[in-house]
Enzyme design. Sequence first.
Site, PDB file in Angstrom:
ATOM      1  N   ARG A  32       0.838  -1.400  -0.054  1.00  0.00           N
ATOM      2  CA  ARG A  32       0.148  -0.087  -0.039  1.00  0.00           C
ATOM      3  C   ARG A  32       0.877   1.318  -0.040  1.00  0.00           C
ATOM      4  NH1 ARG A  32      -4.811   0.679   4.437  1.00  0.00           N
ATOM      5  NH2 ARG A  32      -2.897   1.552   5.636  1.00  0.00           N
TER       6      ARG A  32
ATOM      7  N   THR B 254      -0.823   7.523  -0.958  1.00  0.00           N
ATOM      8  CA  THR B 254      -2.219   7.465  -1.721  1.00  0.00           C
ATOM      9  C   THR B 254      -3.008   6.302  -0.908  1.00  0.00           C
ATOM     10  OG1 THR B 254      -1.283   5.920  -3.345  1.00  0.00           O
ATOM     11  CG2 THR B 254      -0.916   7.951  -3.779  1.00  0.00           C
TER      12      THR B 254
ATOM     13  N   ASP C 293       0.034  -3.241  12.292  1.00  0.00           N
ATOM     14  CA  ASP C 293       0.306  -3.504  10.843  1.00  0.00           C
ATOM     15  C   ASP C 293       0.800  -4.988  10.931  1.00  0.00           C
ATOM     16  OD1 ASP C 293       2.197  -2.015   8.404  1.00  0.00           O
ATOM     17  OD2 ASP C 293       2.254  -4.370   8.697  1.00  0.00           O
TER      18      ASP C 293
ATOM     19  N   ASP D 193       4.344  -5.957   9.710  1.00  0.00           N
ATOM     20  CA  ASP D 193       5.595  -5.784  10.595  1.00  0.00           C
ATOM     21  C   ASP D 193       5.418  -6.602  12.082  1.00  0.00           C
ATOM     22  OD1 ASP D 193       6.484  -3.721   9.156  1.00  0.00           O
ATOM     23  OD2 ASP D 193       5.451  -2.114  10.102  1.00  0.00           O
TER      24      ASP D 193
HETATM   25  C1  PRP Z   1      -1.209  -4.514   4.484  1.00  0.00           C
HETATM   26  C2  PRP Z   1      -2.091  -5.956   4.477  1.00  0.00           C
HETATM   27  C3  PRP Z   1      -2.798  -5.797   3.352  1.00  0.00           C
HETATM   28  C4  PRP Z   1      -3.167  -4.495   3.109  1.00  0.00           C
HETATM   29  C5  PRP Z   1      -4.499  -4.047   3.550  1.00  0.00           C
HETATM   30  O1  PRP Z   1      -0.342  -4.613   3.490  1.00  0.00           O
HETATM   31  O2  PRP Z   1      -1.347  -6.986   4.474  1.00  0.00           O
HETATM   32  O3  PRP Z   1      -2.454  -6.260   2.176  1.00  0.00           O
HETATM   33  O4  PRP Z   1      -2.231  -3.800   3.941  1.00  0.00           O
HETATM   34  O5  PRP Z   1      -4.858  -2.709   3.197  1.00  0.00           O
HETATM   35  P1  PRP Z   1      -5.914  -2.202   2.074  1.00  0.00           P
HETATM   36  O6  PRP Z   1      -7.217  -2.985   2.465  1.00  0.00           O
HETATM   37  O7  PRP Z   1      -6.167  -0.816   2.444  1.00  0.00           O
HETATM   38  O8  PRP Z   1      -5.301  -2.172   0.740  1.00  0.00           O
HETATM   39  P2  PRP Z   1       1.001  -3.731   3.595  1.00  0.00           P
HETATM   40  O9  PRP Z   1       0.748  -2.813   2.025  1.00  0.00           O
HETATM   41  O10 PRP Z   1       0.962  -2.927   4.639  1.00  0.00           O
HETATM   42  O11 PRP Z   1       2.289  -4.410   2.821  1.00  0.00           O
HETATM   43  P3  PRP Z   1       2.915  -5.540   3.743  1.00  0.00           P
HETATM   44  O12 PRP Z   1       2.033  -6.707   4.072  1.00  0.00           O
HETATM   45  O13 PRP Z   1       3.957  -5.942   2.668  1.00  0.00           O
HETATM   46  O14 PRP Z   1       3.380  -5.188   5.128  1.00  0.00           O
HETATM   47  N1  URA Z   2      -2.539  -3.075   6.996  1.00  0.00           N
HETATM   48  C1  URA Z   2      -2.592  -3.575   7.993  1.00  0.00           C
HETATM   49  O1  URA Z   2      -1.394  -4.277   8.243  1.00  0.00           O
HETATM   50  N2  URA Z   2      -3.255  -3.230   9.051  1.00  0.00           N
HETATM   51  C2  URA Z   2      -4.166  -2.443   8.955  1.00  0.00           C
HETATM   52  O2  URA Z   2      -4.970  -2.045  10.020  1.00  0.00           O
HETATM   53  C3  URA Z   2      -4.538  -1.809   7.733  1.00  0.00           C
HETATM   54  C4  URA Z   2      -3.526  -1.942   6.801  1.00  0.00           C
END
Ligand code: PRP
Ligand code: URA
Length: 209
Positions: A104, A108, A200, A203
């Site tokens: 994400r 944006t 998150d 993380d």
């Molecule tokens: C997180 C999560 C989803 C997304 C959800 O991933 O694991 O993929 O955000 O958010 P959305 O519904 O608003 O799109 P992130 O982008 O943090 O990536 P990561 O898993 O690599 O940390």
């Molecule tokens: N991605 C996450 O990991 N947690 C949230 O709450 C939203 C997006």
Amino acid sequence: MGNVYIFDHPLIQHKLAILRDKETGTKDFRELVKEISMLMAYEATRNLPLEEVEIETPLQKTTVRMLKGEDIAIVPILRAGLGMVDGILSLIPNAKVGHIGLYRDPETKKPVEYYCKLPEDIDKRQMFVLDPMLATGGSSSAAIQMLKDKGARNIIFMCMIASPEGIEVVHRDHPDIDIFIAAKDECLDENCYILPGLGDAGDRLYGTK
Ligand code: PRP
Ligand code: URA
């Protein structure tokens, strides 16, 4: 219109409660994601098709019913979806595993694609898209669209915590998809994090913050 199934099984809810706690460390967090995924897979596979197979017991030949295991593929959305893979494979060891890389954009909040590797015959498979978090819905909706563009026809989305906004977006973009979740939370905060959520997920799984 696809349905939303909320798994209120006590074991799932208990483990989810520990997962949310900010005191839960990386090792326990990872184990809980695996366990919850396994329990969710048990529930989500209730309607999978069985096929009749002839086998021989020590006493006689008989016809039994077995899963068409080779027809299933799971697709984690990187990174956090990876945490759900082992739990599901422990129940469906023959499933193929594809990967979709999306992150994400911090400004944006829109998903950015960086990787996609899928099994060849996804048009013939029951696909399970995996991500523990459904926040704005951008990432999961994009991942489902990528699968559809490559020919997938039977797709289920599995996640642990969903926001009402995210569910609405996936339903709007993909009215044919069923969504399996462990909890529907209250809302998103100003950074598009789910409240109360768990923070998150990527993380916390990998200890990167
Ligand atoms: C997180 C999560 C989803 C997304 C959800 O991933 O694991 O993929 O955000 O958010 P959305 O519904 O608003 O799109 P992130 O982008 O943090 O990536 P990561 O898993 O690599 O940390
Ligand atoms: N991605 C996450 O990991 N947690 C949230 O709450 C939203 C997006």
